[in-house]
Scaffold this motif. Sequence first.
Motif, PDB file in Angstrom:
ATOM      1  N   GLU A  46       0.826  -1.209   0.000  1.00 51.86           N
ATOM      2  CA  GLU A  46       0.000   0.000   0.000  1.00 51.86           C
ATOM      3  C   GLU A  46       0.862   1.262   0.000  1.00 51.86           C
ATOM      4  O   GLU A  46       0.543   2.236  -0.682  1.00 51.86           O
ATOM      5  N   GLU A  47       1.954   1.240   0.747  1.00 58.03           N
ATOM      6  CA  GLU A  47       2.849   2.399   0.781  1.00 58.03           C
ATOM      7  C   GLU A  47       3.480   2.637  -0.586  1.00 58.03           C
ATOM      8  O   GLU A  47       3.532   3.773  -1.072  1.00 58.03           O
ATOM      9  N   ARG A  48       3.950   1.585  -1.229  1.00 53.29           N
ATOM     10  CA  ARG A  48       4.557   1.724  -2.559  1.00 53.29           C
ATOM     11  C   ARG A  48       3.510   2.153  -3.591  1.00 53.29           C
ATOM     12  O   ARG A  48       3.791   2.953  -4.472  1.00 53.29           O
ATOM     13  N   PHE A  49       2.303   1.616  -3.478  1.00 51.37           N
ATOM     14  CA  PHE A  49       1.242   2.002  -4.401  1.00 51.37           C
ATOM     15  C   PHE A  49       0.954   3.497  -4.271  1.00 51.37           C
ATOM     16  O   PHE A  49       0.802   4.195  -5.274  1.00 51.37           O
ATOM     17  N   ALA A  50       0.912   3.987  -3.049  1.00 51.79           N
ATOM     18  CA  ALA A  50       0.688   5.421  -2.828  1.00 51.79           C
ATOM     19  C   ALA A  50       1.831   6.241  -3.427  1.00 51.79           C
ATOM     20  O   ALA A  50       1.602   7.293  -4.034  1.00 51.79           O
ATOM     21  N   GLU A  51       3.059   5.754  -3.285  1.00 54.42           N
ATOM     22  CA  GLU A  51       4.217   6.435  -3.894  1.00 54.42           C
ATOM     23  C   GLU A  51       4.077   6.454  -5.413  1.00 54.42           C
ATOM     24  O   GLU A  51       4.394   7.448  -6.061  1.00 54.42           O
ATOM     25  N   LEU A  52       3.610   5.336  -5.975  1.00 57.27           N
ATOM     26  CA  LEU A  52       3.431   5.259  -7.423  1.00 57.27           C
ATOM     27  C   LEU A  52       2.355   6.234  -7.889  1.00 57.27           C
ATOM     28  O   LEU A  52       2.518   6.892  -8.925  1.00 57.27           O
ATOM     29  N   GLU A  53       1.293   6.361  -7.123  1.00 58.41           N
ATOM     30  CA  GLU A  53       0.256   7.335  -7.468  1.00 58.41           C
ATOM     31  C   GLU A  53       0.822   8.757  -7.466  1.00 58.41           C
ATOM     32  O   GLU A  53       0.515   9.549  -8.364  1.00 58.41           O
ATOM     33  N   GLU A  54       1.643   9.071  -6.485  1.00 55.16           N
ATOM     34  CA  GLU A  54       2.285  10.388  -6.433  1.00 55.16           C
ATOM     35  C   GLU A  54       3.204  10.590  -7.632  1.00 55.16           C
ATOM     36  O   GLU A  54       3.203  11.656  -8.256  1.00 55.16           O
ATOM     37  N   TYR A  55       3.979   9.561  -7.959  1.00 55.44           N
ATOM     38  CA  TYR A  55       4.888   9.623  -9.111  1.00 55.44           C
ATOM     39  C   TYR A  55       4.086   9.879 -10.386  1.00 55.44           C
ATOM     40  O   TYR A  55       4.455  10.722 -11.207  1.00 55.44           O
ATOM     41  N   ARG A  56       2.986   9.160 -10.556  1.00 57.42           N
ATOM     42  CA  ARG A  56       2.140   9.328 -11.741  1.00 57.42           C
ATOM     43  C   ARG A  56       1.582  10.741 -11.813  1.00 57.42           C
ATOM     44  O   ARG A  56       1.525  11.344 -12.887  1.00 57.42           O
ATOM     45  N   HIS A  57       1.181  11.271 -10.665  1.00 57.89           N
ATOM     46  CA  HIS A  57       0.645  12.631 -10.626  1.00 57.89           C
ATOM     47  C   HIS A  57       1.704  13.648 -11.064  1.00 57.89           C
ATOM     48  O   HIS A  57       1.400  14.585 -11.803  1.00 57.89           O
ATOM     49  N   GLU A  58       2.928  13.432 -10.638  1.00 54.05           N
ATOM     50  CA  GLU A  58       4.020  14.357 -10.984  1.00 54.05           C
ATOM     51  C   GLU A  58       4.515  14.202 -12.417  1.00 54.05           C
ATOM     52  O   GLU A  58       4.839  15.186 -13.071  1.00 54.05           O
ATOM     53  N   HIS A  59       4.594  12.963 -12.908  1.00 54.84           N
ATOM     54  CA  HIS A  59       5.234  12.691 -14.200  1.00 54.84           C
ATOM     55  C   HIS A  59       4.270  12.321 -15.329  1.00 54.84           C
ATOM     56  O   HIS A  59       4.679  12.264 -16.485  1.00 54.84           O
ATOM     57  N   GLY A  60       3.021  12.026 -14.983  1.00 57.91           N
ATOM     58  CA  GLY A  60       2.041  11.697 -16.006  1.00 57.91           C
ATOM     59  C   GLY A  60       2.070  10.255 -16.482  1.00 57.91           C
ATOM     60  O   GLY A  60       1.364   9.895 -17.416  1.00 57.91           O
ATOM     61  N   HIS A  61       2.872   9.419 -15.867  1.00 53.42           N
ATOM     62  CA  HIS A  61       2.944   7.993 -16.222  1.00 53.42           C
ATOM     63  C   HIS A  61       3.463   7.201 -15.031  1.00 53.42           C
ATOM     64  O   HIS A  61       3.886   7.783 -14.028  1.00 53.42           O
ATOM     65  N   CYS A  62       3.427   5.881 -15.155  1.00 55.75           N
ATOM     66  CA  CYS A  62       3.860   4.993 -14.062  1.00 55.75           C
ATOM     67  C   CYS A  62       5.165   4.277 -14.372  1.00 55.75           C
ATOM     68  O   CYS A  62       5.511   3.305 -13.706  1.00 55.75           O
ATOM     69  N   ASP A  63       5.884   4.721 -15.384  1.00 55.27           N
ATOM     70  CA  ASP A  63       7.120   4.061 -15.802  1.00 55.27           C
ATOM     71  C   ASP A  63       8.303   4.584 -14.999  1.00 55.27           C
ATOM     72  O   ASP A  63       9.103   5.382 -15.476  1.00 55.27           O
ATOM     73  N   VAL A  64       8.419   4.110 -13.771  1.00 55.15           N
ATOM     74  CA  VAL A  64       9.451   4.563 -12.855  1.00 55.15           C
ATOM     75  C   VAL A  64      10.779   3.947 -13.273  1.00 55.15           C
ATOM     76  O   VAL A  64      10.872   2.731 -13.422  1.00 55.15           O
TER      77      VAL A  64
END
Length: 124
Positions: A46-64
């Motif tokens: 859940e913590e990583r998923f929340a981080e991924l959501e934040e990343y997507r919000h900032e970068h527009g994609h989930c390709d970390v």
Amino acid sequence: SFGRLQFIVSKKYTIRGGAEGAGAGERMSSIARPTSATSSNDKRWEERFAELEEYRHEHGHCDVPRTPRGRLGTWVTQQRRTCRTGTLRDDRRERLDGIGFNWCLHTRDWDVRFGELVQFKREH
């Protein structure tokens, strides 16, 4: 889910001639009870998923990108691997799909390059 696991374990126990009568229910609940490790893993997911959501919000994609010290990038790679091996839980896959998770980076790259080719063709 826990209820389903308890049902499956209960059925296997009964089919294999498990103990009947007093105490059988107690034994079943101790067998099927989720461990603290499971709860800990769920919390980390859940913590990583929340981080991924934040990343997507900032970068527009989930390709970390996967960097030597990047926990999120490693986690994203792990989600792709567990999906390929069929061990990713359905509810987690649905949640990742819901935020536009890209399961195959090669497909995304191909789509991007194809779009660039179409644009180039229009211009020339």
